[in-house]
Motif scaffolding. Structure first.
Motif, PDB file in Angstrom:
ATOM      1  N   ALA A 227       0.992  -1.046  -0.423  1.00 17.20           N
ATOM      2  CA  ALA A 227      -0.340   0.428   0.430  1.00 17.20           C
ATOM      3  C   ALA A 227       0.331   0.998  -0.203  1.00 17.20           C
ATOM      4  N   ARG A 228       1.734   1.376   0.616  1.00 14.93           N
ATOM      5  CA  ARG A 228       2.815   2.002   0.576  1.00 14.93           C
ATOM      6  C   ARG A 228       3.491   2.475  -1.055  1.00 14.93           C
ATOM      7  N   ARG A 229       4.217   1.615  -1.326  1.00 11.33           N
ATOM      8  CA  ARG A 229       4.368   1.649  -2.226  1.00 11.33           C
ATOM      9  C   ARG A 229       3.698   2.308  -3.758  1.00 11.33           C
ATOM     10  N   ALA A 230       1.700   1.623  -3.477  1.00  7.90           N
ATOM     11  CA  ALA A 230       1.531   2.138  -4.675  1.00  7.90           C
ATOM     12  C   ALA A 230       0.843   3.755  -4.151  1.00  7.90           C
ATOM     13  N   ARG A 231       1.272   4.050  -3.223  1.00  8.66           N
ATOM     14  CA  ARG A 231       0.963   5.587  -3.139  1.00  8.66           C
ATOM     15  C   ARG A 231       2.253   5.782  -3.674  1.00  8.66           C
ATOM     16  N   ARG A 232       2.989   5.468  -3.360  1.00  2.00           N
ATOM     17  CA  ARG A 232       4.362   6.397  -3.386  1.00  2.00           C
ATOM     18  C   ARG A 232       4.657   6.711  -4.910  1.00  2.00           C
ATOM     19  N   LEU A 233       4.287   5.594  -6.041  1.00  3.64           N
ATOM     20  CA  LEU A 233       4.207   5.701  -7.262  1.00  3.64           C
ATOM     21  C   LEU A 233       3.207   6.829  -7.606  1.00  3.64           C
ATOM     22  N   VAL A 234       2.089   7.057  -7.031  1.00  3.62           N
ATOM     23  CA  VAL A 234       1.129   8.326  -7.606  1.00  3.62           C
ATOM     24  C   VAL A 234       1.556   9.816  -6.642  1.00  3.62           C
ATOM     25  N   LEU A 235       1.920   9.913  -5.883  1.00  7.62           N
ATOM     26  CA  LEU A 235       2.877  10.743  -5.520  1.00  7.62           C
ATOM     27  C   LEU A 235       3.928  10.903  -5.846  1.00  7.62           C
ATOM     28  N   ALA A 240       0.488   6.729 -12.356  1.00  5.51           N
ATOM     29  CA  ALA A 240       1.284   5.308 -12.293  1.00  5.51           C
ATOM     30  C   ALA A 240      -0.034   4.283 -13.403  1.00  5.51           C
ATOM     31  N   TYR A 241       0.979   4.386 -14.517  1.00  3.64           N
ATOM     32  CA  TYR A 241       0.040   3.007 -15.514  1.00  3.64           C
ATOM     33  C   TYR A 241      -0.043   2.271 -14.974  1.00  3.64           C
ATOM     34  N   TYR A 242      -1.536   1.767 -14.892  1.00  2.53           N
ATOM     35  CA  TYR A 242      -1.355  -0.075 -14.649  1.00  2.53           C
ATOM     36  C   TYR A 242      -0.495  -1.307 -14.934  1.00  2.53           C
ATOM     37  N   ALA A 243      -0.224  -0.434 -16.303  1.00  2.00           N
ATOM     38  CA  ALA A 243       0.467  -2.075 -16.422  1.00  2.00           C
ATOM     39  C   ALA A 243       1.444  -1.591 -16.603  1.00  2.00           C
ATOM     40  N   ASP A 244       1.976  -0.808 -16.200  1.00  3.80           N
ATOM     41  CA  ASP A 244       3.549  -0.522 -16.056  1.00  3.80           C
ATOM     42  C   ASP A 244       3.995  -1.108 -14.673  1.00  3.80           C
ATOM     43  N   ALA A 245       2.810  -0.929 -14.045  1.00  2.00           N
ATOM     44  CA  ALA A 245       3.035  -1.786 -12.323  1.00  2.00           C
ATOM     45  C   ALA A 245       3.725  -2.826 -11.977  1.00  2.00           C
ATOM     46  N   ASP A 246       3.580  -3.232 -10.528  1.00  2.00           N
ATOM     47  CA  ASP A 246       4.354  -4.751 -10.763  1.00  2.00           C
ATOM     48  C   ASP A 246       3.412  -4.612  -9.876  1.00  2.00           C
ATOM     49  N   PRO A 247       3.319  -6.277 -10.431  1.00  2.00           N
ATOM     50  CA  PRO A 247       1.791  -6.805  -9.942  1.00  2.00           C
ATOM     51  C   PRO A 247       0.828  -6.872  -8.842  1.00  2.00           C
ATOM     52  N   ILE A 277      -3.720   5.908 -13.351  1.00  2.00           N
ATOM     53  CA  ILE A 277      -4.248   6.605 -12.204  1.00  2.00           C
ATOM     54  C   ILE A 277      -3.172   8.183 -11.471  1.00  2.00           C
ATOM     55  N   ALA A 278      -3.875   9.167 -11.270  1.00  2.00           N
ATOM     56  CA  ALA A 278      -3.220  10.435 -11.269  1.00  2.00           C
ATOM     57  C   ALA A 278      -3.249  10.738 -10.213  1.00  2.00           C
ATOM     58  N   LEU A 279      -2.480  11.666  -9.688  1.00  2.00           N
ATOM     59  CA  LEU A 279      -2.459  12.798  -8.741  1.00  2.00           C
ATOM     60  C   LEU A 279      -2.205  14.133  -9.156  1.00  2.00           C
ATOM     61  N   VAL A 280      -3.295  14.575  -8.829  1.00  2.00           N
ATOM     62  CA  VAL A 280      -3.724  16.249  -9.450  1.00  2.00           C
ATOM     63  C   VAL A 280      -3.482  17.364  -9.202  1.00  2.00           C
ATOM     64  N   ASP A 281      -2.369  18.270  -9.443  1.00  2.00           N
ATOM     65  CA  ASP A 281      -1.818  19.498  -9.164  1.00  2.00           C
ATOM     66  C   ASP A 281      -1.991  20.499  -9.870  1.00  2.00           C
TER      67      ASP A 281
END
Length: 502
Positions: A227-235, A240-247, A277-281
């Motif tokens: 969960a932490r790694r996923a949040r870091r990936l988005v932040l 964060a492309y689903y196809a590019d993320a670790d399974p 998914i993207a964090l919008v700034d």
């Protein structure tokens, strides 16, 4: 897995707390003078809650002292988009990074004050022992690089100019000098390695993701780590492309809790699309790299990106070839291999490192396969393929852009379209809009947002007021010479686009 973010923050104070979060995320080192005089007070007010949330949500450790706040990030990938910058705003090269490291080491051997010339001599003595480096204070090129390293420390408050001028010393060290006060507390906060560097046999040994999952961890601990790694990936990334993320991260990226936690922590919104998914700034309160943006490279990149997107959308006999993009693991291996070429081939690294260290640094066997199970290996989504655009096509489009809009570009880049193309593609790649591959680029889904962008060159007229012009361009001083500028006008994006967080 959701956490109780900002648990002790009232609704009335939540915006102030989120401002402190964004501040420390954007500036991992905060001192009494950096990034401004009020930043440390803001962070210290919320220090306890910040320590809790940054660790629980992201796995980041915040260390505060009387005069510093230092965020120790968990680094999952090698990222070249946040370099140290020189006084002129240019990214550090290898020489400047080397001088910065040697300056930090030399300052550890000096007292409360140090003269710039004395510090340069100490760094020169160490640099002379490194093949291909050296520091000759008789050479202006070397002096400028050294002063950039000192300036980086001065900007952050590790050094404070007490007398003289570094610029004057760089121009003529025989006639000028500069004296600095050394702030030990800030100096210590600047460099806090989380690894014993003598044991590192590859740059990948500095990453946290290599040891993020362990067979000794329980199932709950593994979920928390993912969960932490996923949040870091988005932040930490534009998207964060689903196809590019670790399974093991895909489920976490799709979970509602991720968006809830990041939104409450940062005050920014999370946007989902079919591809990622993207964090919008949109305000730029957190992003360190904005796109679209001002300047020749950003303008050219926007116009080139629009043309790439249009070419990628063609169908029939004009449809581009679809190719798979290098995976995150392949990109990491490529970058690490190039960086590792600079590591010593003998000495303390080989003598101290154990077989386990070497295996961990280079990834070792895939011990996670058993944890992920057969579904992660055989039941993953089909390989994503992306439109391929050739290098020759890109060069032709860049020449067209330069010919049509060049009057609004910087003269040096207007006269060197190949360099302009290279820098524009670097920017598009940094924003996860394209992937640079041999022979061209692959267009990624986020690029579709800029399909149909148009631009026109307008000539600004002279103005005699300090108020903004009607068309939104900044006002010029009375009597200033007119110039040409580029005004991009993007169309509305489609529903399928992934929104750019900048």
């Amino acid at each position: 897995m959701s956490t109780r973010v900002a648990e002790n923050v009232s609704a009335l104070e939540l915006a102030d707390y989120q401002k402190a979060v964004r501040l420390v995320l954007r500036h991992p080192l905060i001192t009494p003078v950096y990034p401004d005089s009020g930043a440390l007070t803001t962070v210290r007010r919320w220090a306890e809650q910040l320590r809790t949330d940054l660790m629980d949500v992201l796995g980041y450790r915040l260390v505060t002292t009387a005069d510093t706040a230092r965020l120790q990030r968990a680094q999952d990938r090698l990222d070249a988009t946040r370099p140290a910058l020189s006084r002129a705003g240019r990214p550090f090269d290898r020489r400047r990074y080397a001088y910065l490291a040697l300056t930090l080491a030399a300052l550890g051997r000096h007292g409360a004050q140090v003269a710039l010339g004395e510090l340069a001599d100490a760094v020169a003595a160490d640099a002379a022992r490194i093949d291909g480096l050296g520091l000759d204070t008789a050479r202006k090129h070397d002096r400028d690089a050294f002063v950039d390293a000192v300036g980086w420390l001065t900007e952050r408050g590790a050094l404070r100019l007490a007398d003289g001028s570094a610029a004057s010393w760089a121009s003529d060290p025989e006639r000028a000098e500069a004296l600095y006060d050394v702030d030990r507390e800030v100096l210590t906060a600047v460099h806090q390695p989380t690894r014993v560097l003598q044991h590192v046999t590859s740059v990948t040994g500095l990453l946290d993701s290599a040891g993020a999952r362990s067979l000794s961890e329980g199932r709950r601990a593994q979920r928390l780590t993912a969960a932490r790694r996923a949040r870091r990936l988005v932040l930490e990334n534009p998207v964060a492309y689903y196809a590019d993320a670790d399974p093991e991260l895909t489920g976490q990226l799709r979970a509602p809790a991720l968006a809830e936690d990041l939104t409450r922590l940062t005050g920014l919104s999370v946007e989902r699309r079919a591809e990622g998914i993207a964090l919008v700034d949109t305000s730029g309160r957190l992003s360190d790299l904005r796109f679209p943006g001002g300047g020749t490279v950003a303008q050219a990149a926007l116009l080139l990106g629009a043309r790439i997107s249009e070419a990628a959308a063609r169908t029939g006999r004009h449809a581009p070839e679809l190719l798979p993009a290098p995976t995150a693991a392949e990109r990491l291996a490529d970058r690490a291999g190039r960086i590792d070429l600079a590591l010593p081939a003998h000495g303390v690294f080989g003598e101290i490192a154990t077989d386990a260290d070497v295996q961990a640094a280079h990834g070792g066997p895939d011990e996670d396969a058993a944890d992920r199970g057969p579904d992660a290996e055989n039941g993953s989504a089909p390989e994503a393929r992306h439109p391929f655009v050739t290098a020759s096509w890109l060069r032709a489009r860049t020449r067209e852009i330069t010919e049509r809009y060049g009057t609004g570009f910087a003269a040096d880049l207007r006269g060197d379209p190949d360099r302009l193309l290279d820098r524009a593609l670097d920017l598009l790649a940094a924003m996860a809009l394209v992937v640079r591959v041999e022979g061209g680029v692959l267009a990624l889904p986020l690029l579709a947002r800029y399909r149909g962008v148009t631009a026109e060159v307008r000539t600004r007229t002279r103005v005699r007021t300090t108020a903004p012009e009607a068309d939104g361009a900044p006002a010029r001083a009375a009597g200033a010479a007119s110039s040409d500028a580029l005004f991009p006008a993007p169309r509305a994006r489609t529903a399928d686009d992934v929104k750019d967080p900048a």
